[in-house]
Design a protein around this motif. Structure first.
Motif, short mmCIF file in Angstrom:
data_model
loop_
_atom_site.label_atom_id
_atom_site.label_comp_id
_atom_site.label_asym_id
_atom_site.label_seq_id
_atom_site.Cartn_x
_atom_site.Cartn_y
_atom_site.Cartn_z
N CYS A 1 59.66 18.42 -44.72
CA CYS A 1 60.70 18.60 -43.70
C CYS A 1 60.20 19.56 -42.62
O CYS A 1 59.70 20.64 -42.94
N THR B 1 63.43 22.60 -36.77
CA THR B 1 64.39 22.29 -35.72
C THR B 1 63.84 22.98 -34.48
O THR B 1 63.63 24.19 -34.49
N THR C 1 63.17 17.88 -35.97
CA THR C 1 64.61 17.74 -35.79
C THR C 1 64.87 18.13 -34.35
O THR C 1 64.86 19.31 -34.00
N ASP D 1 70.40 18.79 -32.52
CA ASP D 1 71.03 19.72 -33.45
C ASP D 1 71.88 20.70 -32.63
O ASP D 1 71.62 20.91 -31.45
N ALA E 1 63.51 12.85 -34.59
CA ALA E 1 64.80 12.28 -34.99
C ALA E 1 65.41 11.40 -33.89
O ALA E 1 65.90 10.30 -34.16
N TRP F 1 72.47 15.86 -40.10
CA TRP F 1 71.06 16.27 -40.23
C TRP F 1 70.33 15.53 -41.37
O TRP F 1 69.19 15.07 -41.20
N HIS F 2 70.98 15.42 -42.54
CA HIS F 2 70.26 14.93 -43.73
C HIS F 2 69.71 13.52 -43.59
O HIS F 2 68.65 13.22 -44.11
N GLU G 1 68.30 11.89 -41.27
CA GLU G 1 67.04 11.64 -40.56
C GLU G 1 65.83 11.61 -41.50
O GLU G 1 64.95 10.76 -41.37
N CYS G 2 65.82 12.51 -42.49
CA CYS G 2 64.64 12.56 -43.38
C CYS G 2 64.61 11.34 -44.30
O CYS G 2 63.54 10.79 -44.57
N HIS H 1 70.31 20.15 -48.42
CA HIS H 1 69.54 19.14 -47.68
C HIS H 1 68.84 18.13 -48.60
O HIS H 1 69.05 16.91 -48.47
#
Ligand code: AMP
Ligand code: ZN
Length: 467
Positions: free
Chosen positions: A27, A30, A67, A70, A113, A203-204, A206-207, A232
């Motif tokens: 990960c 940001t 990221t 955000d 992202a 957020w979560h 995207e990974c 996360h």
């Protein structure tokens, strides 16, 4: 290779999904500011793991994300009166410079992202169709209780989590544990169209999406700092496994936190340092070396005294390599080949390399691996003399340089060409051209280019500059 797996809570033997290949996802940051010294820890640690895998012959596919949408980025953009993408692009560039300074290899793939929204919409749609997500007034939530194994990574019990949470007033979620996959735009925010609302992803997701797109539904290693375990990574597992119907990552690795003078780093406490600031005070590889001197899962305390100590310690290696290079400049060798005694000593060096390897294979114990390098340094300092053989000195030096390189430490900086050497090569090139020996002329141009010297043929003659 044994890896401590947060999922199983023990050191597991590393068995890749595909022979000879490692698929790993780390990960990323940001991008709303310069990265801080804590962020450098996972970057350095997992880059070292990658380098070790490559050294033992694996083909590593290393994916890490940016990221770039955000709340923090949007806030900064509003403060500066610029667009969110201007902020993220600026700090992506700065991040790349920091990584370069710390000798972190460029990822095989470094997706953003904002360029993967389509894939996120597709995965959210699948989750809705499979009954794992639902939409309310343009927001899409993941139905946490629909995923039976929720909590398996962080070892949290779903009922305890429920007891500790409350539904806020006006909450539209069906359950307080549900988390956001998609949210409608607010005034002045960047947004994308979707079947549910004009908005942006949580957020979560995207990974889960980038990992699947670039590495496949199942990957070997997923990594990050320990703060990411919950929520996360727990949420990533829920999304990916619910959508794909397959185990997501086989090994979950987490680095411990870096604290400053034994306190949590925080801007308001005034103990917050960016990588950029620290690299102005110390050679960047001292920072890398400092981080590798501790076990990656332990908390790491950052203080000036400790960094100074790391600097002195690294200098012992660099001085030794410098001394060996000095000896190698010797023109009058007593003997070229190793003597029997030197051969025995070199066996000790090989045994220390084995010690280095087994430390690295024991859940990346870089501190012990460095200790093995120091034993070689000690052996070199005692045994490499002006009457040693050329073969012995060269072999010992190459070993130290090679082991340091696995850790991303450059023990032997490439020698820069001196101005006179450059001028001489340029003269030779001119002569070669005059004699129509274009192959030699090109060879010299390329040789100079490799050393970062750019030639420019002008009417007044050849000009050169360092790139
Ligand atoms: P962030 O930009 O906050 O998402 O962080 C990027 C990466 O740095 C994540 O893997 C975090 O877990 C990690 N990280 C953040 N703060 C620290 C810290 N103080 N020590 C070690 N790792 C950290
Ligand atoms: Zn992630």
């Amino acid at each position: 290779m044994k890896i401590y797996n947060t999922l199983t809570q023990r050191k597991d033997e590393f068995i890749p999904i595909e022979e000879g290949k490692v698929k790993m996802y780390v990960c990323g940051p940001t991008v709303y500011n310069y990265i801080h010294i804590g962020n450098a820890r996972p970057a350095i640690i997992f880059d070292t793991l990658r380098r070790y895998f490559e050294y033992i012959g694996y083909d590593v596919n290393y994916v890490t994300n940016f990221t770039d949408v955000d709340d923090k980025i949007i806030k900064k953009a509003n403060e500066e009166g610029v667009s969110a993408s201007e902020i993220s692009e600026r700090y992506i560039e700065e991040f790349r410079k920091d990584m370069d300074a710390l000798n972190v290899k460029v990822a095989t793939c470094h997706p953003k992202a904002t360029e993967e929204i389509e894939g996120m919409i597709e995965m959210i749609d699948t989750l809705i169709k499979k009954g794992h997500a639902y939409e309310k007034n343009g927001t899409v939530y993941f139905k946490t209780r629909s995923f039976d194994e929720y909590g398996k990574l962080s070892k949290k019990n779903i009922d305890d989590l429920e007891a500790g949470s409350r539904i806020a007033v006006n909450e539209e979620k069906e359950d307080p544990l549900d988390f956001v996959l998609w949210k409608p735009k607010k005034e002045g925010e960047p947004y994308w169209p979707s079947p549910w609302s004009d908005g942006r992803p949580g957020w979560h997701i995207e990974c889960s999406v980038m990992s699947r797109k670039y590495l496949g539904e199942q990957i070997d290693i997923h990594a990050g700092g320990e703060d990411l375990i919950f929520p996360h990574h727990e949420n990533e597992i829920a999304q990916s496994e619910a959508a794909n119907g397959k185990e997501f990552a086989r090994y979950w690795m987490h680095n411990g936190f870096l604290n400053i003078d034994n306190k949590k780093m925080s801007k308001s406490e005034g103990n917050f340092f960016t990588v950029r600031e620290i690299c102005e005070q110390y050679p960047p590889q001292v920072i890398r070396f400092f981080m590798l001197n501790a076990h990656y899962r332990s908390p790491l305390n950052f203080s000036r005294e400790l960094v100074e100590a790391a600097k002195n310690s690294l200098n012992r290696i660099l001085t030794c390599v410098g001394q060996l290079n000095f000896l190698l400049k010797n023109e009058a060798w007593k003997s070229e080949a190793m003597s029997d005694e030197e051969r025995k000593l070199y066996e000790e060096v090989n045994a220390l390399q084995e010690k280095f390897n087994s430390s690295m294979e024991d859940d990346l114990n870089t501190a012990d691996a460095i200790a093995a390098i120091f034993e070689i340094v000690k052996l070199a300092n005692t045994n490499c003399k002006s009457d040693s053989s050329k073969e012995f000195i060269l072999a010992v030096k190459d070993k130290i340089v090679m082991l340091c390189d696995i850790l991303g430490i450059i023990a032997e900086p490439e020698e820069e060409l001196l101005d006179e050497e450059i001028e001489k090569l340029i003269e030779e090139r001119q002569l070669a051209r005059k004699n129509k020996d274009f192959a030699r002329a090109d060879e010299i141009r390329n040789l100079l280019l490799e050393k970062g010297i750019i030639l420019e043929d002008t009417r007044e003659g050849v000009r050169w500059k360092r790139s």
